[in-house]
Design a protein around this motif. Structure first.
Motif, short mmCIF file in Angstrom:
data_model
loop_
_atom_site.label_atom_id
_atom_site.label_comp_id
_atom_site.label_asym_id
_atom_site.label_seq_id
_atom_site.Cartn_x
_atom_site.Cartn_y
_atom_site.Cartn_z
N ARG A 187 0.78 -0.97 0.10
CA ARG A 187 -0.09 -0.12 -0.05
C ARG A 187 0.89 1.37 0.18
NH1 ARG A 187 -3.54 2.14 4.69
NH2 ARG A 187 -4.37 3.99 3.84
N LEU A 188 0.56 2.20 -1.02
CA LEU A 188 1.16 3.41 -0.92
C LEU A 188 0.73 4.33 0.23
CD1 LEU A 188 1.36 4.21 -4.59
CD2 LEU A 188 3.17 3.27 -3.17
N VAL A 189 1.96 5.19 0.90
CA VAL A 189 1.38 6.01 1.84
C VAL A 189 1.56 7.24 1.26
CG1 VAL A 189 2.22 6.85 4.06
CG2 VAL A 189 2.43 4.38 3.58
N GLU A 190 0.51 7.99 1.77
CA GLU A 190 0.36 9.44 1.25
C GLU A 190 1.26 10.29 2.06
OE1 GLU A 190 -3.52 11.12 0.88
OE2 GLU A 190 -4.31 8.78 0.23
N LEU A 191 1.99 11.24 1.41
CA LEU A 191 2.67 12.27 2.02
C LEU A 191 1.78 13.00 3.06
CD1 LEU A 191 5.26 13.75 -0.39
CD2 LEU A 191 5.57 11.82 1.41
N ALA A 192 0.55 13.07 2.87
CA ALA A 192 -0.24 13.86 3.81
C ALA A 192 -0.41 13.51 5.34
CB ALA A 192 -1.60 14.17 3.43
N GLN A 193 -0.02 11.98 5.28
CA GLN A 193 -0.16 11.34 6.58
C GLN A 193 0.88 12.03 7.27
OE1 GLN A 193 -0.25 7.51 4.80
NE2 GLN A 193 -2.59 7.05 5.93
N TYR A 194 2.10 12.47 6.67
CA TYR A 194 3.22 12.85 7.55
C TYR A 194 3.40 14.02 7.84
CZ TYR A 194 4.27 7.88 7.27
OH TYR A 194 4.23 6.62 7.38
N THR A 195 3.02 14.77 6.83
CA THR A 195 3.21 16.38 6.93
C THR A 195 1.85 17.02 6.21
OG1 THR A 195 5.55 16.32 6.34
CG2 THR A 195 4.58 18.40 5.97
N SER A 196 1.39 17.87 7.08
CA SER A 196 0.14 18.61 6.70
C SER A 196 0.62 20.10 6.49
CB SER A 196 -0.92 18.34 7.78
OG SER A 196 -1.83 19.46 7.56
N ILE A 197 0.46 20.44 5.07
CA ILE A 197 0.57 21.85 4.83
C ILE A 197 -0.20 22.73 5.78
CG2 ILE A 197 0.34 23.68 2.89
CD1 ILE A 197 1.24 21.17 0.85
N ALA A 198 -1.54 22.27 5.80
CA ALA A 198 -2.28 23.28 6.67
C ALA A 198 -1.99 23.39 8.07
CB ALA A 198 -3.98 22.57 6.67
N PHE A 199 -1.47 22.19 8.57
CA PHE A 199 -1.21 22.19 10.08
C PHE A 199 0.07 23.10 10.06
CE2 PHE A 199 1.81 20.24 13.23
CZ PHE A 199 1.01 20.58 14.22
N THR A 200 1.05 23.04 9.17
CA THR A 200 2.28 23.62 8.80
C THR A 200 1.97 25.19 9.08
OG1 THR A 200 3.45 22.08 8.08
CG2 THR A 200 4.43 24.28 7.78
N GLU A 201 1.04 25.86 7.99
CA GLU A 201 0.74 27.00 7.89
C GLU A 201 0.03 27.61 9.23
OE1 GLU A 201 -1.94 26.80 4.59
OE2 GLU A 201 -0.11 26.68 2.99
N ARG A 202 -0.79 26.82 9.73
CA ARG A 202 -1.59 27.08 11.17
C ARG A 202 -0.56 27.14 12.16
NH1 ARG A 202 -3.50 30.17 13.73
NH2 ARG A 202 -4.88 29.52 15.60
N LEU A 203 0.48 26.55 12.28
CA LEU A 203 1.48 26.74 13.28
C LEU A 203 2.11 28.21 13.12
CD1 LEU A 203 3.31 23.41 13.48
CD2 LEU A 203 1.95 24.10 15.26
N ALA A 204 2.48 28.45 11.74
CA ALA A 204 3.20 29.66 11.33
C ALA A 204 2.29 30.72 11.84
CB ALA A 204 3.80 29.57 9.89
N GLN A 205 1.20 30.66 11.52
CA GLN A 205 0.19 31.99 11.70
C GLN A 205 0.01 32.06 13.12
OE1 GLN A 205 -3.56 30.25 10.33
NE2 GLN A 205 -3.10 31.05 8.21
N ALA A 206 0.29 31.19 14.23
CA ALA A 206 0.22 31.02 15.60
C ALA A 206 1.39 31.49 15.99
CB ALA A 206 -0.55 29.83 16.15
N GLY A 207 2.67 31.83 15.46
CA GLY A 207 3.89 31.76 15.56
C GLY A 207 4.68 30.74 16.39
N ILE A 208 4.13 29.40 16.04
CA ILE A 208 4.91 28.44 16.78
C ILE A 208 5.64 27.67 15.85
CG2 ILE A 208 4.11 26.04 17.77
CD1 ILE A 208 1.15 27.35 18.36
N ALA A 209 6.74 27.59 16.17
CA ALA A 209 7.67 26.49 15.47
C ALA A 209 7.69 25.16 15.63
CB ALA A 209 9.26 27.13 15.57
N PRO A 210 7.51 24.17 14.73
CA PRO A 210 7.63 22.86 15.22
C PRO A 210 8.85 22.28 15.75
CG PRO A 210 7.86 23.08 12.86
CD PRO A 210 7.58 24.37 13.35
#
Length: 108
Positions: free
Chosen positions: A3-26
């Motif tokens: 089964r192929l694994v989608e990259l979205a399972q590991y990195t969410s662009i929306a999540f990354t953008e939300r962190l940036a909006q909130a001033g939070i660094a992963p």
């Protein structure tokens, strides 16, 4: 069949953008890497130490659910956190929103 694994399972662009909006660094991670879940693991560890091991076992699932809800309320509204200058998470979040959103105009 593999089964192929989608990259979205590991990195969410929306999540990354939300962190940036909130001033939070992963805490760790780069493109296509999973973010560190140390905060969640730390909270789960506290939950196990402060509730599960001290007050369990429970006779019913409902007893465990009620105890969990009580612990979450206590954790958010009464437990003082050293990392938050010894205030509760609710107090910290309220101050954060007041400080960061007080000057924002109300939208119609």
């Amino acid at each position: 069949m593999q089964r192929l694994v989608e990259l979205a399972q590991y990195t969410s662009i929306a999540f990354t953008e939300r962190l940036a909006q909130a001033g939070i660094a992963p805490s760790i991670g780069s493109v296509a890497d999973a973010y560190d879940n140390a905060l969640a693991e730390s909270t789960i560890g506290l939950f196990k130490t402060e509730l599960i091991k001290l007050r369990g076992p429970w006779k019913t699932f409902s007893d465990a659910e009620f105890a969990t809800a009580e612990w979450i309320d206590w954790y958010n509204h009464h437990r003082l956190h050293g990392a938050l200058d010894h205030i509760t998470p609710v107090e910290y979040e309220t101050a954060h929103h007041h400080h960061n959103h007080a000057a924002e105009p109300l939208s119609a």
